[in-house]
Scaffold this motif. Structure first.
Motif, short mmCIF file in Angstrom:
data_model
loop_
_atom_site.label_atom_id
_atom_site.label_comp_id
_atom_site.label_asym_id
_atom_site.label_seq_id
_atom_site.Cartn_x
_atom_site.Cartn_y
_atom_site.Cartn_z
N PRO A 104 0.67 -6.20 -16.06
CA PRO A 104 -0.17 -5.91 -14.90
C PRO A 104 0.70 -5.37 -13.78
CG PRO A 104 0.26 -8.24 -15.03
CD PRO A 104 0.95 -7.62 -16.23
N LEU A 105 0.23 -4.37 -13.09
CA LEU A 105 1.00 -3.76 -12.03
C LEU A 105 0.24 -3.87 -10.72
CD1 LEU A 105 2.04 -0.52 -13.92
CD2 LEU A 105 3.44 -2.53 -13.52
N ALA A 106 0.95 -4.18 -9.67
CA ALA A 106 0.30 -4.21 -8.36
C ALA A 106 0.09 -2.78 -7.89
CB ALA A 106 1.17 -4.97 -7.38
N HIS A 138 -3.61 -14.13 -10.67
CA HIS A 138 -2.44 -13.31 -10.31
C HIS A 138 -2.86 -12.19 -9.35
CE1 HIS A 138 1.36 -11.06 -11.09
NE2 HIS A 138 0.57 -9.99 -11.01
N HIS A 192 -1.97 -11.26 -5.17
CA HIS A 192 -1.61 -9.99 -4.53
C HIS A 192 -2.55 -9.68 -3.37
CE1 HIS A 192 1.51 -8.92 -7.26
NE2 HIS A 192 0.75 -8.58 -8.28
N HIS A 216 5.46 -10.10 -6.45
CA HIS A 216 5.99 -10.73 -7.66
C HIS A 216 7.19 -11.60 -7.34
CE1 HIS A 216 4.13 -7.36 -10.31
NE2 HIS A 216 3.28 -8.34 -10.08
ZN LIG Z 1 1.23 -8.21 -10.32
#
Ligand SMILES: [Zn+2]
Length: 214
Positions: free
Chosen positions: A4-6, A155, A159, A165
């Motif tokens: 997963p990417l912010a 998660h 954010h 992270h």
């Molecule tokens: Zn993340």
């Protein structure tokens, strides 16, 4: 590996904020002043959420199950003592929107890979969480058959509240999932953002001591 990417925008948030909301609460081991007077973060103690486009999961997860798992994911952060959460009432504007549409300017990568994105509160898309509709979202009880929402959404909520992270042992906000529900280690970092002076160190995790206050 699921990664997963912010979703991070470099354009800073510009908006009017209230400057009169300062409360004092008891934070587990001591009393600290919680400040909701931070333009880059959230400026109130209760946040509402809603789901856009829930039909994207039609046939795989009922709306009732989805809402219940989303509610659990939000409430998992209430232990920090900073925010409470509820689903927005019909017609009410929500603070946080969960959508299955792709983030602006991006496309989903299909099943696995990126599971979701979330916008930090200091970005123009503040309050938006994007979940990939190609994933097999499920409830915890059917975790063998898919990806329980409660192993991913907490998660992204972190954010949206302003957490980045971690390198340490915070298994809710580390870079790769699936994730644990937030615990004292995650709560300590959230308190550190909103209750200045609160140590970022939880007794169960001394390795996050290097985190900086926002
Ligand atoms: Zn993340």
């Amino acid at each position: 590996m699921k990664l997963p990417l912010a979703f991070i925008s470099l354009v800073l948030l510009s908006q009017c904020v209230r400057h009169d909301l300062v409360e004092v609460r008891t934070v587990k081991w001591q009393t600290r002043t919680i400040s909701y007077d931070k333009p880059r973060l959230w400026n109130k103690a209760h946040l509402t959420w809603r789901v856009d486009d829930a039909r994207a999961l039609a046939g795989r997860l009922s709306i009732e199950d989805m809402h219940r798992e989303i509610d659990k994911s939000f409430k998992s952060w209430e232990g920090a003592g900073i925010f409470t959460f509820s689903q927005a009432r019909e017609g009410q504007q929500a603070d946080i929107t969960i959508t299955f549409a792709p983030p602006p300017g991006r496309a989903w990568d299909g099943q696995l890979g990126t599971m979701g994105h979330a916008a930090f509160p200091w970005t123009p898309h503040r309050g938006h969480i994007y979940l990939d509709p190609s994933e097999w979202w499920s409830t915890q009880s059917f975790s063998m058959l898919g990806d329980p929402i409660t192993q991913w959404l907490p998660h992204e909520i972190g954010h949206v509240l302003g957490l980045q992270h971690t390198q340490g042992m915070d298994h809710t906000m580390c870079a790769t999932g699936p994730y644990d529900l937030p615990d004292d280690r995650s709560f300590a970092r959230l308190r550190h953002l909103y209750a200045p002076g609160t140590p970022v160190i939880a007794f169960s995790n001394l390795s996050t001591a290097a985190s900086k206050a926002n």
